[in-house]
Design a protein around this motif. Sequence first.
Motif, PDB file in Angstrom:
ATOM      1  N   GLU A  59       0.825  -1.211   0.000  1.00 37.49           N
ATOM      2  CA  GLU A  59       0.000   0.000   0.000  1.00 37.49           C
ATOM      3  C   GLU A  59       0.859   1.262   0.000  1.00 37.49           C
ATOM      4  O   GLU A  59       0.554   2.241  -0.686  1.00 37.49           O
ATOM      5  CB  GLU A  59      -0.951  -0.007   1.203  1.00 37.49           C
ATOM      6  CG  GLU A  59      -1.972   1.107   1.200  1.00 37.49           C
ATOM      7  CD  GLU A  59      -2.893   1.071  -0.027  1.00 37.49           C
ATOM      8  OE1 GLU A  59      -3.272   2.161  -0.504  1.00 37.49           O
ATOM      9  OE2 GLU A  59      -3.227  -0.024  -0.506  1.00 37.49           O
ATOM     10  N   LYS A  72       2.188   1.737  -3.414  1.00 37.20           N
ATOM     11  CA  LYS A  72       1.110   2.202  -4.286  1.00 37.20           C
ATOM     12  C   LYS A  72       0.851   3.694  -4.073  1.00 37.20           C
ATOM     13  O   LYS A  72       0.678   4.457  -5.042  1.00 37.20           O
ATOM     14  CB  LYS A  72      -0.148   1.384  -3.997  1.00 37.20           C
ATOM     15  CG  LYS A  72      -1.253   1.556  -4.994  1.00 37.20           C
ATOM     16  CD  LYS A  72      -2.375   0.579  -4.694  1.00 37.20           C
ATOM     17  CE  LYS A  72      -3.501   0.678  -5.674  1.00 37.20           C
ATOM     18  NZ  LYS A  72      -4.580  -0.268  -5.364  1.00 37.20           N
ATOM     19  N   THR A 108      -1.634  -3.436  -8.092  1.00 40.65           N
ATOM     20  CA  THR A 108      -2.973  -3.820  -7.633  1.00 40.65           C
ATOM     21  C   THR A 108      -3.193  -5.320  -7.813  1.00 40.65           C
ATOM     22  O   THR A 108      -3.788  -5.981  -6.954  1.00 40.65           O
ATOM     23  CB  THR A 108      -4.049  -3.021  -8.387  1.00 40.65           C
ATOM     24  OG1 THR A 108      -3.816  -1.632  -8.174  1.00 40.65           O
ATOM     25  CG2 THR A 108      -5.446  -3.385  -7.920  1.00 40.65           C
ATOM     26  N   GLN A 124      -1.414  -7.045  -5.030  1.00 41.11           N
ATOM     27  CA  GLN A 124      -2.212  -6.899  -3.810  1.00 41.11           C
ATOM     28  C   GLN A 124      -3.387  -7.875  -3.807  1.00 41.11           C
ATOM     29  O   GLN A 124      -3.700  -8.475  -2.777  1.00 41.11           O
ATOM     30  CB  GLN A 124      -2.742  -5.463  -3.672  1.00 41.11           C
ATOM     31  CG  GLN A 124      -1.726  -4.470  -3.191  1.00 41.11           C
ATOM     32  CD  GLN A 124      -2.334  -3.081  -3.048  1.00 41.11           C
ATOM     33  OE1 GLN A 124      -2.989  -2.584  -3.959  1.00 41.11           O
ATOM     34  NE2 GLN A 124      -2.103  -2.465  -1.902  1.00 41.11           N
ATOM     35  N   THR A 125      -4.033  -8.043  -4.951  1.00 37.01           N
ATOM     36  CA  THR A 125      -5.158  -8.973  -5.059  1.00 37.01           C
ATOM     37  C   THR A 125      -4.703 -10.400  -4.790  1.00 37.01           C
ATOM     38  O   THR A 125      -5.365 -11.150  -4.064  1.00 37.01           O
ATOM     39  CB  THR A 125      -5.799  -8.871  -6.456  1.00 37.01           C
ATOM     40  OG1 THR A 125      -6.204  -7.525  -6.681  1.00 37.01           O
ATOM     41  CG2 THR A 125      -6.988  -9.791  -6.590  1.00 37.01           C
TER      42      THR A 125
END
Length: 197
Positions: free
Chosen positions: A83, A86, A141, A144-145
């Motif tokens: 995060e 990101k 992303t 992260q998923t």
Amino acid sequence: MKYQNIFVYAIIAIGILAIPALLESGSAQTNSTNQTSAQTNSTNQTSAQTNSTNQTSAQNKTMSKDTQALMSMDLPGLKDNLETAKQSLANGDTEEALTQITDIENQVLLLKPQPSFTSDIQKIKDSVSKKDLNKALDDLTKVQTDVLKADTEMLKAQIANPMLAEQNNAQNQDDGDGGGEDDGDGGDGDGGGEDNT
């Protein structure tokens, strides 16, 4: 009739004399039953522990490669680092983002087996170096998923097998930072700066 009375009295006397012998034999059978049930309970407990171990290893075999790899890692820390990277990318701070992504890559490269998204981390670094921040954000992303899917799979396994949760909690406590608190100023504990006394 005299013989019938003697016969009845003799049977009653034999019955009265046999009662203590029957009671001893009955209590012996009861003790034997109690010992047998204690042995059965002990066997059941051992078998339950074995089943729990077998379930854990069976669940590890049915878990995805990513989940198995990430079980030995500090997932909350990994999610926070992802995060932060990101957010750095979103703010245009590519140096900080590259530093965060490289740290994540180093952590992931040490895992055995390596998760499937290891190559995606290299793609993110390549995208950042080419200044293609949108692609880097998309790939980040995706990572992260994948991490969230693995985390969810671990939580489901822990719900199904509480022993697995205890093992992971013990492992996470072992991976801690030692518990000491550091204020980052080099030692005198007053928050840094000059001492004007």
